[in-house]
Design an enzyme around this catalytic site. Structure first.
Site, PDB file in Angstrom:
ATOM      1  N   CYS A  43      33.918  -0.586  27.382  1.00 56.25           N
ATOM      2  CA  CYS A  43      33.767  -1.763  28.308  1.00 56.25           C
ATOM      3  C   CYS A  43      33.181  -0.291  29.614  1.00 56.25           C
ATOM      4  O   CYS A  43      32.862  -1.071  30.629  1.00 56.25           O
ATOM      5  CB  CYS A  43      35.776  -1.387  28.312  1.00 56.25           C
ATOM      6  SG  CYS A  43      36.641  -1.883  26.886  1.00 56.25           S
ATOM      7  N   GLN A  90      40.653   1.745  15.840  1.00 55.07           N
ATOM      8  CA  GLN A  90      40.251   2.389  15.459  1.00 55.07           C
ATOM      9  C   GLN A  90      40.221   2.982  14.619  1.00 55.07           C
ATOM     10  O   GLN A  90      38.848   3.926  13.899  1.00 55.07           O
ATOM     11  CB  GLN A  90      39.218   3.729  17.069  1.00 55.07           C
ATOM     12  CG  GLN A  90      37.952   3.074  17.894  1.00 55.07           C
ATOM     13  CD  GLN A  90      37.782   2.214  17.612  1.00 55.07           C
ATOM     14  OE1 GLN A  90      36.489   2.241  16.798  1.00 55.07           O
ATOM     15  NE2 GLN A  90      37.018   1.763  18.848  1.00 55.07           N
TER      16      GLN A  90
HETATM   17  N1  PLP Z   1      42.190   0.413  21.713  1.00 56.67           N
HETATM   18  C1  PLP Z   1      40.141   1.148  21.228  1.00 56.67           C
HETATM   19  C2  PLP Z   1      40.891   2.261  20.517  1.00 56.67           C
HETATM   20  C3  PLP Z   1      39.623   0.311  21.424  1.00 56.67           C
HETATM   21  O1  PLP Z   1      38.803   0.827  20.644  1.00 56.67           O
HETATM   22  C4  PLP Z   1      39.682  -1.260  21.446  1.00 56.67           C
HETATM   23  C5  PLP Z   1      37.886  -2.002  21.358  1.00 56.67           C
HETATM   24  O2  PLP Z   1      37.367  -1.658  22.072  1.00 56.67           O
HETATM   25  C6  PLP Z   1      40.917  -2.107  21.782  1.00 56.67           C
HETATM   26  C7  PLP Z   1      42.203  -0.855  22.241  1.00 56.67           C
HETATM   27  C8  PLP Z   1      40.281  -3.639  22.646  1.00 56.67           C
HETATM   28  O3  PLP Z   1      40.153  -4.128  21.563  1.00 56.67           O
HETATM   29  P1  PLP Z   1      39.971  -5.736  21.598  1.00 56.67           P
HETATM   30  O4  PLP Z   1      38.673  -5.906  22.052  1.00 56.67           O
HETATM   31  O5  PLP Z   1      40.169  -6.515  20.625  1.00 56.67           O
HETATM   32  O6  PLP Z   1      40.307  -6.560  23.220  1.00 56.67           O
END
Ligand code: PLP
Length: 376
Positions: A321, A173
């Site tokens: 999520c 982020q």
């Molecule tokens: N880490 C953080 C802080 C996130 O906001 C996200 C996305 O939602 C992720 C990891 C996961 O990323 P990705 O969607 O590329 O797997």
């Protein structure tokens, strides 16, 4: 529709789209293939790697391409499980793609880091714990996806370096919203393209010299991540990153205009709807994010999202999520909020292109819904 959900996915930038189309035409071959077309694709990846490494401030060979931040986070957690001993310090603020594999692979080696009510991990507490000994690694995200609250990762990186303890930082982020200076000094840095205008399904991971792969079965990435690279996706991600980083050279904390609009928006929301609570109100926060607990009278966050959607605004309930499943947010729990606080959480996250007038329109929509819910 006015889009205020950039922390979930940032729409593809024009530069990234152009780079993707261009790469799909120019580099049709597998970068591992032995012919000239293969070599050309491989060379494009080398140049892209050099550019990412230059922004992070680390050697190019430290950067490996991944399918996104979830894979990148899983990879360094698996590495820590296999290559370190002792406690791994992490807090409930971490994204599920860090928390869940940590429990899975590290089990009772996970040690909980306390979080303040303002949503911040204290460097003093980490320093004290490091002095005590027996720490195998420290984990801290750069900025939180649900609240936008910024963590003191630079201080904790330095403490870890002094103690010779590996430090892992999920910068998903942060990258594209604040300048990447100093991230190269972390042992592990995870990021993904779709948080800053690149495509989804592509990301990168900064690793130390000796790294145990998560994915085996191919020579790609010097044996550190098997699987054919997504050439067009990577080049598009890097084009988006460069566009953001260039703007951040002038304003390393993000665009001033956005920060001031966001701050006055918060003040006006608070005074118009009594009982609204801004998460991390007094903590440093990303310029684009506001996370609010709405008053208990309208306790279903999904009702807010649905009403705002009808009025033409895409906002979220926190992390993408867990949206749609009313599960208590571990982020809020770690900040000391009760489990039902998650039901009242609304997250608004803008982008570089969001016009200031859109914030004004969004405020009016919040006030309208607040009136419909009898909150003002
Ligand atoms: N880490 C953080 C802080 C996130 O906001 C996200 C996305 O939602 C992720 C990891 C996961 O990323 P990705 O969607 O590329 O797997």
């Amino acid at each position: 529709m006015q889009y205020f959900d950039h922390n979930a996915t940032y729409p593809l930038s024009a530069a990234a789209r152009k780079a993707w189309l261009d790469a799909a035409e120019r580099f049709p071959a597998n970068p591992s293939s032995p012919h000239r077309w293969g070599a050309r694709a491989d060379q494009a990846l080398t140049e892209a790697r050099d550019r990412v490494a230059a922004w992070l401030g680390c050697p190019a060979q430290s950067v490996i391409w991944t399918s996104g931040a979830t894979e990148a986070n899983n990879a360094w957690v698996a590495h820590l499980a296999g290559r370190t001993r002792g406690a791994v310090l992490l807090s409930g603020l971490e994204h599920p793609s860090v928390r869940v594999p940590s429990v899975q692979w590290l089990g009772d080696r996970c040690e909980s880091l306390p979080v303040s009510r303002e949503g911040v991990v204290s460097p003093e507490q980490v320093a004290r714990r490091l002095q005590h000994g027996g720490v195998g690694a420290v984990v801290l995200m750069a900025a939180n996806n649900e609240t936008g609250i910024i963590q003191p990762w630079q201080q904790i990186r330095d403490l870890c370096r002094e103690s010779g303890v590996p430090f892992a930082c999920d910068a998903s982020q942060w990258i594209g919203k604040r300048h990447a200076i100093g991230l190269g000094g972390c042992d592990f840095v995870a990021a993904c393209g779709h948080k800053f205008g690149g495509p989804g399904g592509v990301g990168f991971l900064k690793v130390p010299e000796s790294f145990q792969p998560l994915l085996w079965g191919g020579p790609q990435e010097e044996g550190r991540r098997a699987g054919t690279e997504n050439v067009a996706g990577i080049l598009a991600m890097v084009a988006a990153l460069e566009e953001r980083q260039r703007s951040l050279l002038a304003e390393p904390e993000g665009p001033f205009a956005h920060r001031s609009v966001r701050d006055s928006w918060v003040e006006r929301l608070e005074s118009a709807i009594p009982g609204v609570e801004i998460l991390g109100r007094n903590a440093p926060r990303l310029w684009n994010t506001v996370s609010a607990l709405m008053p208990p009278a309208a306790d279903c966050r999904r009702r807010w999202v649905v009403r705002l959607d009808r009025l033409g605004f895409a906002v979220s309930t926190g992390s993408a999520c867990s949206s749609g499943q009313e599960v208590p947010s571990p982020v809020l729990a770690s900040m000391g909020y009760p489990p039902n606080a998650s039901d009242r959480m609304i997250r608004v996250s803008s982008g570089w292109e969001t016009p200031p007038e859109a914030w004004e329109d969004l405020l009016q929509a919040f006030l309208q819904v607040g009136t419909e819910f009898g909150l003002r």
